[in-house]
Scaffold this motif. Structure first.
Motif, PDB file in Angstrom:
ATOM      1  N   LYS A 109       0.895  -1.272   0.054  1.00 18.86           N
ATOM      2  CA  LYS A 109      -0.024  -0.058   0.106  1.00 18.86           C
ATOM      3  C   LYS A 109       0.749   1.279  -0.056  1.00 18.86           C
ATOM      4  O   LYS A 109       0.547   2.162  -0.652  1.00 18.86           O
ATOM      5  CB  LYS A 109      -0.916   0.094   1.233  1.00 18.86           C
ATOM      6  N   THR A 112       1.978   2.067  -3.583  1.00 17.96           N
ATOM      7  CA  THR A 112       0.710   2.733  -4.384  1.00 17.96           C
ATOM      8  C   THR A 112       0.125   4.083  -3.696  1.00 17.96           C
ATOM      9  O   THR A 112      -0.094   4.760  -4.426  1.00 17.96           O
ATOM     10  CB  THR A 112      -0.385   1.803  -4.331  1.00 17.96           C
ATOM     11  N   ASP A 113       0.225   4.217  -2.494  1.00 16.34           N
ATOM     12  CA  ASP A 113      -0.372   5.544  -1.854  1.00 16.34           C
ATOM     13  C   ASP A 113       0.631   6.452  -1.277  1.00 16.34           C
ATOM     14  O   ASP A 113       0.158   7.293  -0.681  1.00 16.34           O
ATOM     15  CB  ASP A 113      -1.314   4.872  -0.876  1.00 16.34           C
ATOM     16  N   ARG A 115       3.046   8.415  -2.229  1.00 17.96           N
ATOM     17  CA  ARG A 115       3.064   9.924  -2.700  1.00 17.96           C
ATOM     18  C   ARG A 115       2.120  10.717  -2.051  1.00 17.96           C
ATOM     19  O   ARG A 115       2.239  11.545  -1.639  1.00 17.96           O
ATOM     20  CB  ARG A 115       3.246  10.067  -4.304  1.00 17.96           C
ATOM     21  N   THR A 116       0.889  10.393  -1.984  1.00 14.70           N
ATOM     22  CA  THR A 116      -0.145  11.033  -1.322  1.00 14.70           C
ATOM     23  C   THR A 116      -0.311  11.302   0.188  1.00 14.70           C
ATOM     24  O   THR A 116      -0.266  12.288   0.513  1.00 14.70           O
ATOM     25  CB  THR A 116      -1.415  10.130  -1.593  1.00 14.70           C
ATOM     26  N   ILE A 117       0.421  10.222   0.686  1.00 15.22           N
ATOM     27  CA  ILE A 117       0.474  10.284   2.220  1.00 15.22           C
ATOM     28  C   ILE A 117       1.687  11.208   2.648  1.00 15.22           C
ATOM     29  O   ILE A 117       1.594  12.097   3.405  1.00 15.22           O
ATOM     30  CB  ILE A 117       0.883   8.915   2.681  1.00 15.22           C
ATOM     31  N   THR A 119       2.679  13.900   0.681  1.00 12.81           N
ATOM     32  CA  THR A 119       2.069  15.198   0.551  1.00 12.81           C
ATOM     33  C   THR A 119       1.421  15.594   1.752  1.00 12.81           C
ATOM     34  O   THR A 119       1.490  16.853   2.204  1.00 12.81           O
ATOM     35  CB  THR A 119       1.389  15.033  -0.840  1.00 12.81           C
ATOM     36  N   ASP A 120       0.507  14.707   2.307  1.00 14.09           N
ATOM     37  CA  ASP A 120      -0.342  15.366   3.372  1.00 14.09           C
ATOM     38  C   ASP A 120       0.555  15.332   4.752  1.00 14.09           C
ATOM     39  O   ASP A 120       0.511  16.206   5.410  1.00 14.09           O
ATOM     40  CB  ASP A 120      -1.409  14.033   4.007  1.00 14.09           C
ATOM     41  N   VAL A 134       8.434  16.450  -2.014  1.00 10.32           N
ATOM     42  CA  VAL A 134       7.010  16.175  -2.921  1.00 10.32           C
ATOM     43  C   VAL A 134       6.981  17.013  -3.810  1.00 10.32           C
ATOM     44  O   VAL A 134       6.303  16.516  -4.999  1.00 10.32           O
ATOM     45  CB  VAL A 134       5.806  16.124  -1.791  1.00 10.32           C
ATOM     46  N   LYS A 135       7.410  18.063  -4.052  1.00  9.51           N
ATOM     47  CA  LYS A 135       7.174  19.214  -5.121  1.00  9.51           C
ATOM     48  C   LYS A 135       8.532  18.642  -6.213  1.00  9.51           C
ATOM     49  O   LYS A 135       8.180  18.935  -7.354  1.00  9.51           O
ATOM     50  CB  LYS A 135       7.580  20.400  -4.706  1.00  9.51           C
ATOM     51  N   GLN A 137       9.693  15.809  -8.232  1.00  6.77           N
ATOM     52  CA  GLN A 137       9.131  14.479  -8.919  1.00  6.77           C
ATOM     53  C   GLN A 137      10.441  13.525  -9.137  1.00  6.77           C
ATOM     54  O   GLN A 137      10.340  12.496  -8.565  1.00  6.77           O
ATOM     55  CB  GLN A 137       8.744  14.624 -10.006  1.00  6.77           C
TER      56      GLN A 137
END
Length: 231
Positions: A109, A112-113, A115-117, A119-120, A134-135, A137
Protein backbone atom coordinates in the motif's frame (compact mmCIF):
# COMPACT_ATOMS: atom_id res chain seq x y z
CA UNK A 1 11.43 -21.99 22.61
CA UNK A 2 15.20 -21.81 22.16
CA UNK A 3 16.93 -18.64 21.00
CA UNK A 4 17.52 -19.93 17.45
CA UNK A 5 13.90 -20.90 16.82
CA UNK A 6 12.77 -17.53 18.14
CA UNK A 7 14.33 -15.78 15.15
CA UNK A 8 13.50 -18.28 12.41
CA UNK A 9 11.83 -16.62 9.44
CA UNK A 10 12.59 -13.07 10.61
CA UNK A 11 16.17 -12.55 9.50
CA UNK A 12 18.93 -11.48 11.89
CA UNK A 13 21.32 -8.63 11.05
CA UNK A 14 23.98 -6.83 13.07
CA UNK A 15 24.27 -3.04 13.16
CA UNK A 16 27.63 -3.02 11.30
CA UNK A 17 26.17 -5.18 8.49
CA UNK A 18 23.06 -2.99 8.19
CA UNK A 19 25.18 0.17 8.25
CA UNK A 20 27.33 -0.92 5.31
CA UNK A 21 24.38 -2.26 3.34
CA UNK A 22 22.37 0.95 3.78
CA UNK A 23 25.27 3.46 3.74
CA UNK A 24 24.47 4.62 7.28
CA UNK A 25 26.52 4.57 10.47
CA UNK A 26 25.77 2.20 13.36
CA UNK A 27 25.16 5.28 15.52
CA UNK A 28 22.52 6.59 13.11
CA UNK A 29 20.74 3.26 13.03
CA UNK A 30 20.80 3.03 16.82
CA UNK A 31 19.12 6.44 17.07
CA UNK A 32 16.43 5.44 14.57
CA UNK A 33 15.58 2.11 16.23
CA UNK A 34 16.26 2.84 19.92
CA UNK A 35 15.75 6.57 20.29
CA UNK A 36 18.16 8.83 22.14
CA UNK A 37 18.43 11.26 25.05
CA UNK A 38 19.43 14.91 24.86
CA UNK A 39 19.61 17.97 27.06
CA UNK A 40 17.33 20.96 26.57
CA UNK A 41 17.29 24.06 28.79
CA UNK A 42 18.78 22.15 31.68
CA UNK A 43 16.47 19.14 31.43
CA UNK A 44 17.00 15.64 30.06
CA UNK A 45 14.69 14.67 27.25
CA UNK A 46 14.07 11.44 25.39
CA UNK A 47 13.34 11.05 21.68
CA UNK A 48 11.62 7.78 20.91
CA UNK A 49 12.59 5.42 18.11
CA UNK A 50 11.08 6.08 14.68
CA UNK A 51 9.75 2.51 14.76
CA UNK A 52 9.86 -0.41 17.17
CA UNK A 53 12.29 -3.10 16.03
CA UNK A 54 11.23 -6.74 15.97
CA UNK A 55 14.13 -8.33 17.86
CA UNK A 56 15.17 -7.95 21.48
CA UNK A 57 18.84 -7.44 22.27
CA UNK A 58 21.10 -10.49 22.02
CA UNK A 59 23.90 -10.50 24.62
CA UNK A 60 23.32 -6.78 25.03
CA UNK A 61 23.72 -6.03 21.32
CA UNK A 62 21.09 -4.64 18.96
CA UNK A 63 20.08 -6.84 16.05
CA UNK A 64 17.60 -6.11 13.29
CA UNK A 65 14.99 -8.21 11.50
CA UNK A 66 14.46 -8.26 7.75
CA UNK A 67 11.52 -5.86 7.99
CA UNK A 68 13.54 -3.59 10.29
CA UNK A 69 16.19 -3.48 7.56
CA UNK A 70 13.68 -2.56 4.84
CA UNK A 71 12.17 0.13 7.06
CA UNK A 72 15.64 1.59 7.58
CA UNK A 73 16.27 1.53 3.84
CA UNK A 74 13.46 4.01 3.32
CA UNK A 75 14.44 6.13 6.31
CA UNK A 76 17.94 6.31 4.80
CA UNK A 77 16.47 7.37 1.44
CA UNK A 78 14.51 10.17 3.09
CA UNK A 79 17.59 11.38 4.95
CA UNK A 80 19.72 11.29 1.79
CA UNK A 81 17.22 13.71 0.25
CA UNK A 82 17.43 16.09 3.19
CA UNK A 83 14.17 15.17 4.95
CA UNK A 84 14.39 15.81 8.70
CA UNK A 85 14.02 12.99 11.20
CA UNK A 86 11.04 14.93 12.61
CA UNK A 87 9.21 14.72 9.28
CA UNK A 88 10.17 11.05 8.85
CA UNK A 89 8.80 10.34 12.32
CA UNK A 90 5.49 12.05 11.48
CA UNK A 91 5.30 10.14 8.18
CA UNK A 92 5.93 6.82 9.94
CA UNK A 93 3.30 7.60 12.59
CA UNK A 94 0.75 8.59 9.95
CA UNK A 95 1.31 5.52 7.79
CA UNK A 96 1.25 3.33 10.90
CA UNK A 97 -2.11 4.82 11.94
CA UNK A 98 -3.51 4.18 8.46
CA UNK A 99 -2.31 0.61 8.00
CA UNK A 100 -2.20 -0.49 11.68
CA UNK A 101 1.05 -2.41 11.24
CA UNK A 102 4.49 -2.15 12.80
CA UNK A 103 6.42 -1.62 9.57
CA UNK A 104 4.37 0.79 7.43
CA UNK A 105 7.10 1.44 4.84
CA UNK A 106 7.25 -2.31 4.08
CA UNK A 107 3.77 -2.56 2.60
CA UNK A 108 2.45 -2.76 -0.94
CA UNK A 109 0.00 0.00 0.00
CA UNK A 110 2.87 2.38 0.71
CA UNK A 111 4.13 1.66 -2.79
CA UNK A 112 0.78 2.69 -4.29
CA UNK A 113 -0.33 5.41 -1.84
CA UNK A 114 3.00 6.71 -0.54
CA UNK A 115 3.19 9.86 -2.63
CA UNK A 116 -0.23 11.01 -1.40
CA UNK A 117 0.65 10.19 2.20
CA UNK A 118 3.96 12.07 2.00
CA UNK A 119 2.21 15.12 0.56
CA UNK A 120 -0.29 15.11 3.44
CA UNK A 121 2.53 14.75 5.97
CA UNK A 122 4.50 17.57 4.34
CA UNK A 123 1.56 19.93 4.75
CA UNK A 124 0.84 18.78 8.31
CA UNK A 125 4.43 19.00 9.51
CA UNK A 126 5.26 22.13 7.49
CA UNK A 127 8.71 20.61 7.11
CA UNK A 128 10.51 22.61 4.38
CA UNK A 129 12.68 19.69 3.24
CA UNK A 130 9.69 17.36 2.91
CA UNK A 131 7.64 20.06 1.16
CA UNK A 132 10.50 20.51 -1.32
CA UNK A 133 10.77 16.75 -1.72
CA UNK A 134 7.13 16.14 -2.66
CA UNK A 135 7.33 18.99 -5.17
CA UNK A 136 10.40 17.47 -6.80
CA UNK A 137 9.26 14.48 -8.85
CA UNK A 138 12.81 13.25 -9.45
CA UNK A 139 13.54 12.99 -5.71
CA UNK A 140 10.26 11.22 -4.98
CA UNK A 141 10.96 8.80 -7.82
CA UNK A 142 14.39 8.06 -6.31
CA UNK A 143 12.82 7.09 -2.99
CA UNK A 144 10.32 4.78 -4.69
CA UNK A 145 12.89 3.37 -7.14
CA UNK A 146 13.30 0.00 -5.30
CA UNK A 147 9.55 -0.63 -5.66
CA UNK A 148 9.42 0.36 -9.30
CA UNK A 149 12.53 -1.57 -10.35
CA UNK A 150 11.35 -4.87 -8.90
CA UNK A 151 13.82 -5.17 -6.02
CA UNK A 152 11.03 -6.43 -3.73
CA UNK A 153 8.53 -9.27 -3.64
CA UNK A 154 5.44 -9.24 -1.44
CA UNK A 155 3.71 -11.90 0.64
CA UNK A 156 -0.04 -12.51 0.53
CA UNK A 157 -0.47 -10.09 3.43
CA UNK A 158 1.28 -7.52 1.23
CA UNK A 159 4.42 -7.14 3.33
CA UNK A 160 7.78 -7.26 1.58
CA UNK A 161 9.24 -10.74 2.06
CA UNK A 162 12.14 -10.92 -0.42
CA UNK A 163 14.72 -8.33 -1.49
CA UNK A 164 17.30 -8.30 -4.28
CA UNK A 165 19.50 -5.47 -2.92
CA UNK A 166 21.35 -4.98 -6.22
CA UNK A 167 18.34 -5.80 -8.42
CA UNK A 168 17.17 -9.19 -9.67
CA UNK A 169 19.72 -9.22 -12.49
CA UNK A 170 22.52 -9.36 -9.88
CA UNK A 171 21.38 -12.72 -8.44
CA UNK A 172 21.94 -11.92 -4.73
CA UNK A 173 18.77 -12.40 -2.68
CA UNK A 174 17.81 -11.66 0.92
CA UNK A 175 14.94 -13.82 2.16
CA UNK A 176 14.29 -14.03 5.93
CA UNK A 177 13.09 -17.62 5.57
CA UNK A 178 16.40 -18.78 4.09
CA UNK A 179 19.76 -18.76 5.91
CA UNK A 180 18.41 -16.36 8.57
CA UNK A 181 18.00 -13.75 5.85
CA UNK A 182 21.68 -13.53 4.98
CA UNK A 183 22.50 -12.59 1.36
CA UNK A 184 22.51 -15.74 -0.78
CA UNK A 185 22.77 -16.71 -4.41
CA UNK A 186 19.12 -17.54 -5.01
CA UNK A 187 19.48 -20.52 -7.36
CA UNK A 188 21.92 -22.48 -5.13
CA UNK A 189 21.01 -21.12 -1.65
CA UNK A 190 24.68 -20.52 -0.81
CA UNK A 191 25.54 -17.34 1.15
CA UNK A 192 27.42 -14.81 -0.93
CA UNK A 193 29.82 -14.48 2.01
CA UNK A 194 30.70 -18.19 1.71
CA UNK A 195 31.48 -17.90 -2.00
CA UNK A 196 33.51 -14.76 -1.43
CA UNK A 197 35.51 -16.33 1.40
CA UNK A 198 36.28 -19.34 -0.81
CA UNK A 199 37.38 -17.03 -3.62
CA UNK A 200 39.68 -15.07 -1.31
CA UNK A 201 41.23 -18.31 -0.10
CA UNK A 202 41.76 -19.82 -3.56
CA UNK A 203 41.84 -16.77 -5.87
CA UNK A 204 40.18 -18.93 -8.50
CA UNK A 205 36.64 -18.58 -9.80
CA UNK A 206 36.98 -21.89 -11.61
CA UNK A 207 37.70 -23.70 -8.34
CA UNK A 208 34.61 -22.18 -6.71
CA UNK A 209 32.46 -23.25 -9.67
CA UNK A 210 33.69 -26.83 -9.25
CA UNK A 211 33.24 -26.94 -5.47
CA UNK A 212 29.74 -25.43 -5.32
CA UNK A 213 28.35 -26.50 -8.67
CA UNK A 214 27.48 -22.93 -9.58
CA UNK A 215 27.90 -20.71 -12.62
CA UNK A 216 30.59 -18.12 -13.21
CA UNK A 217 28.10 -15.24 -13.12
CA UNK A 218 26.86 -16.41 -9.70
CA UNK A 219 30.37 -16.33 -8.24
CA UNK A 220 30.99 -12.92 -9.80
CA UNK A 221 27.72 -11.59 -8.35
CA UNK A 222 28.70 -12.81 -4.87
CA UNK A 223 32.15 -11.21 -5.15
CA UNK A 224 30.72 -7.90 -6.36
CA UNK A 225 28.19 -7.81 -3.51
CA UNK A 226 30.63 -8.78 -0.77
CA UNK A 227 33.32 -6.30 -1.79
CA UNK A 228 31.09 -3.63 -0.24
CA UNK A 229 31.62 -5.25 3.17
CA UNK A 230 35.31 -6.02 2.68
CA UNK A 231 36.23 -2.35 2.24
Amino acid sequence: MNQENKYLGKGVYSLPFAAKLLSLTPAQIKRYVSGYSYGYQGTDRKMNAIFNRDLTRIDGRIFLSFLDLIELKFIAAFRQHGVSTRAIRIAAENVHSIYKIQHPFCTRKFMTDGRTILTDVAVESNDPELLDLVKEQYAVAAIFKPYLHGEFEFEDDELINRWWPNGKDNLVLMDPKRCFGQPIIDSISVPSETLFAAFRAEDSIEAIIEWFGCRKEEVEAAIKFELKFAA
